[in-house]
Write a protein that holds these residues in place. Sequence first.
Motif, PDB file in Angstrom:
ATOM      1  N   ALA A 114      15.451 -20.067 -33.759  1.00  0.00           N
ATOM      2  CA  ALA A 114      16.578 -20.805 -34.336  1.00  0.00           C
ATOM      3  C   ALA A 114      17.884 -20.274 -33.771  1.00  0.00           C
ATOM      4  O   ALA A 114      17.951 -19.134 -33.301  1.00  0.00           O
ATOM      5  CB  ALA A 114      16.570 -20.696 -35.860  1.00  0.00           C
ATOM      6  N   ILE A 115      18.933 -21.104 -33.852  1.00  0.00           N
ATOM      7  CA  ILE A 115      20.222 -20.720 -33.304  1.00  0.00           C
ATOM      8  C   ILE A 115      21.345 -21.204 -34.203  1.00  0.00           C
ATOM      9  O   ILE A 115      21.208 -22.228 -34.885  1.00  0.00           O
ATOM     10  CB  ILE A 115      20.384 -21.279 -31.864  1.00  0.00           C
ATOM     11  CG1 ILE A 115      21.507 -20.569 -31.104  1.00  0.00           C
ATOM     12  CG2 ILE A 115      20.616 -22.792 -31.879  1.00  0.00           C
ATOM     13  CD1 ILE A 115      21.497 -20.867 -29.606  1.00  0.00           C
ATOM     14  N   ARG A 116      22.450 -20.472 -34.217  1.00  0.00           N
ATOM     15  CA  ARG A 116      23.648 -20.893 -34.913  1.00  0.00           C
ATOM     16  C   ARG A 116      24.584 -21.562 -33.915  1.00  0.00           C
ATOM     17  O   ARG A 116      24.537 -21.254 -32.723  1.00  0.00           O
ATOM     18  CB  ARG A 116      24.331 -19.677 -35.539  1.00  0.00           C
ATOM     19  CG  ARG A 116      23.501 -19.024 -36.617  1.00  0.00           C
ATOM     20  CD  ARG A 116      23.976 -17.643 -36.992  1.00  0.00           C
ATOM     21  NE  ARG A 116      25.386 -17.604 -37.338  1.00  0.00           N
ATOM     22  CZ  ARG A 116      25.907 -16.667 -38.120  1.00  0.00           C
ATOM     23  NH1 ARG A 116      25.139 -15.741 -38.643  1.00  0.00           N
ATOM     24  NH2 ARG A 116      27.191 -16.647 -38.384  1.00  0.00           N
ATOM     25  N   PRO A 117      25.470 -22.426 -34.347  1.00  0.00           N
ATOM     26  CA  PRO A 117      26.303 -23.186 -33.407  1.00  0.00           C
ATOM     27  C   PRO A 117      27.375 -22.364 -32.707  1.00  0.00           C
ATOM     28  O   PRO A 117      28.013 -22.860 -31.782  1.00  0.00           O
ATOM     29  CB  PRO A 117      26.925 -24.277 -34.296  1.00  0.00           C
ATOM     30  CG  PRO A 117      26.847 -23.746 -35.671  1.00  0.00           C
ATOM     31  CD  PRO A 117      25.638 -22.881 -35.737  1.00  0.00           C
ATOM     32  N   PHE A 134      26.326 -29.912 -39.361  1.00  0.00           N
ATOM     33  CA  PHE A 134      25.106 -29.108 -39.204  1.00  0.00           C
ATOM     34  C   PHE A 134      25.498 -27.682 -38.828  1.00  0.00           C
ATOM     35  O   PHE A 134      26.352 -27.467 -37.964  1.00  0.00           O
ATOM     36  CB  PHE A 134      24.204 -29.694 -38.118  1.00  0.00           C
ATOM     37  CG  PHE A 134      23.521 -30.980 -38.502  1.00  0.00           C
ATOM     38  CD1 PHE A 134      23.496 -32.055 -37.623  1.00  0.00           C
ATOM     39  CD2 PHE A 134      22.886 -31.118 -39.721  1.00  0.00           C
ATOM     40  CE1 PHE A 134      22.857 -33.243 -37.951  1.00  0.00           C
ATOM     41  CE2 PHE A 134      22.245 -32.300 -40.075  1.00  0.00           C
ATOM     42  CZ  PHE A 134      22.242 -33.362 -39.185  1.00  0.00           C
ATOM     43  N   ASP A 135      24.838 -26.683 -39.466  1.00  0.00           N
ATOM     44  CA  ASP A 135      25.255 -25.299 -39.230  1.00  0.00           C
ATOM     45  C   ASP A 135      24.135 -24.381 -38.772  1.00  0.00           C
ATOM     46  O   ASP A 135      24.332 -23.166 -38.657  1.00  0.00           O
ATOM     47  CB  ASP A 135      25.903 -24.741 -40.495  1.00  0.00           C
ATOM     48  CG  ASP A 135      24.930 -24.618 -41.654  1.00  0.00           C
ATOM     49  OD1 ASP A 135      25.336 -24.072 -42.699  1.00  0.00           O
ATOM     50  OD2 ASP A 135      23.770 -25.061 -41.522  1.00  0.00           O
ATOM     51  N   GLU A 176      23.229 -19.538 -26.379  1.00  0.00           N
ATOM     52  CA  GLU A 176      21.855 -19.361 -25.945  1.00  0.00           C
ATOM     53  C   GLU A 176      21.185 -18.268 -26.763  1.00  0.00           C
ATOM     54  O   GLU A 176      21.806 -17.257 -27.119  1.00  0.00           O
ATOM     55  CB  GLU A 176      21.815 -18.972 -24.456  1.00  0.00           C
ATOM     56  CG  GLU A 176      20.417 -18.858 -23.878  1.00  0.00           C
ATOM     57  CD  GLU A 176      20.429 -18.593 -22.386  1.00  0.00           C
ATOM     58  OE1 GLU A 176      20.656 -19.538 -21.612  1.00  0.00           O
ATOM     59  OE2 GLU A 176      20.210 -17.427 -21.997  1.00  0.00           O
ATOM     60  N   LYS A 177      19.906 -18.476 -27.041  1.00  0.00           N
ATOM     61  CA  LYS A 177      19.123 -17.448 -27.724  1.00  0.00           C
ATOM     62  C   LYS A 177      17.742 -17.415 -27.093  1.00  0.00           C
ATOM     63  O   LYS A 177      17.132 -18.462 -26.883  1.00  0.00           O
ATOM     64  CB  LYS A 177      19.016 -17.733 -29.213  1.00  0.00           C
ATOM     65  CG  LYS A 177      18.260 -16.634 -29.972  1.00  0.00           C
ATOM     66  CD  LYS A 177      18.314 -16.875 -31.454  1.00  0.00           C
ATOM     67  CE  LYS A 177      17.602 -15.755 -32.200  1.00  0.00           C
ATOM     68  NZ  LYS A 177      17.643 -15.961 -33.664  1.00  0.00           N
ATOM     69  N   PHE A 203      22.343 -24.164 -26.365  1.00  0.00           N
ATOM     70  CA  PHE A 203      23.112 -24.960 -27.323  1.00  0.00           C
ATOM     71  C   PHE A 203      24.454 -25.332 -26.711  1.00  0.00           C
ATOM     72  O   PHE A 203      25.194 -24.465 -26.231  1.00  0.00           O
ATOM     73  CB  PHE A 203      23.316 -24.158 -28.612  1.00  0.00           C
ATOM     74  CG  PHE A 203      23.887 -24.970 -29.735  1.00  0.00           C
ATOM     75  CD1 PHE A 203      25.257 -25.006 -29.961  1.00  0.00           C
ATOM     76  CD2 PHE A 203      23.059 -25.711 -30.563  1.00  0.00           C
ATOM     77  CE1 PHE A 203      25.782 -25.764 -30.984  1.00  0.00           C
ATOM     78  CE2 PHE A 203      23.579 -26.464 -31.596  1.00  0.00           C
ATOM     79  CZ  PHE A 203      24.941 -26.489 -31.812  1.00  0.00           C
ATOM     80  N   ASN A 204      24.772 -26.619 -26.717  1.00  0.00           N
ATOM     81  CA  ASN A 204      26.037 -27.120 -26.195  1.00  0.00           C
ATOM     82  C   ASN A 204      26.768 -27.816 -27.338  1.00  0.00           C
ATOM     83  O   ASN A 204      26.512 -28.976 -27.651  1.00  0.00           O
ATOM     84  CB  ASN A 204      25.791 -28.084 -25.037  1.00  0.00           C
ATOM     85  CG  ASN A 204      27.080 -28.532 -24.367  1.00  0.00           C
ATOM     86  OD1 ASN A 204      28.130 -28.621 -24.999  1.00  0.00           O
ATOM     87  ND2 ASN A 204      26.997 -28.814 -23.089  1.00  0.00           N
TER      88      ASN A 204
END
Lengths: 114, 111
Positions: free
Chosen positions: B49-52, B30-31, B56-57, B66-67
């Motif tokens: 939305a966030i990228r990996p 997942f990207d 944090e966003k 995001f972890n």
Amino acid sequence: DADVTQTPRNRITKTGKRIMLECSQTKGHDRMYWYRQDPGLGLRLIYYSFDVKDINKGEISDGYSVSRQAQAKFSLSLESAIPNQTALYFCATSDSRVWGETQYFGPGTRLLVL
Amino acid sequence: QQQVKQSPQSLIVQKGGISIINCAYENTAFDYFPWYQQFPGKGPALLIAIRPDVSEKKEGRFTISFNKSAKQFSLHIMDSQPGDSATYFCAARINDYKLSFGAGTTVTVRA
């Protein structure tokens, strides 16, 4: 005016009937999708189309077919409706030229199969 | 089986409180991880939305944490308002287009 429109918004049909759900978009997007939403299951992809000549099955395509009549129109058919196809159906579009490619959803069609 | 597991199924928060929704995934391919907000009678709409590669966003009162190592991400709604009452879906994208959605969380903000 809505960018992604779906007709009808509500439909009641009987088991065994063939029905068509229609989707139109004015966003100029190349990709279009059909999802169904069921309580507790989220949205699941039925079919998707990258352009008029490129149509692909999603994770739950059995019992469904689609037609991409033009870049702006994508219809979903239930050949012989059954009660477990009762659900909320959404059409979505996206632009493959944009990174992230946000999917934009229509307002949905609520289908009841008796 | 669902590739993205979302919890809780529903939550009630007082006006001004914090709403937290959690999602977990297994597929490291997942990207991209969007959150969608859906009001009754409407289709889902992208919220944030966030990228990996980002932990944090924040956009206004909405924050994604995001972890990557734990394969978990969460949505925080700060200073929750009655207008935030909606169903929230996390999702994860693979192959440039395919979204896998969580089951959804219905948030009710009490005035």
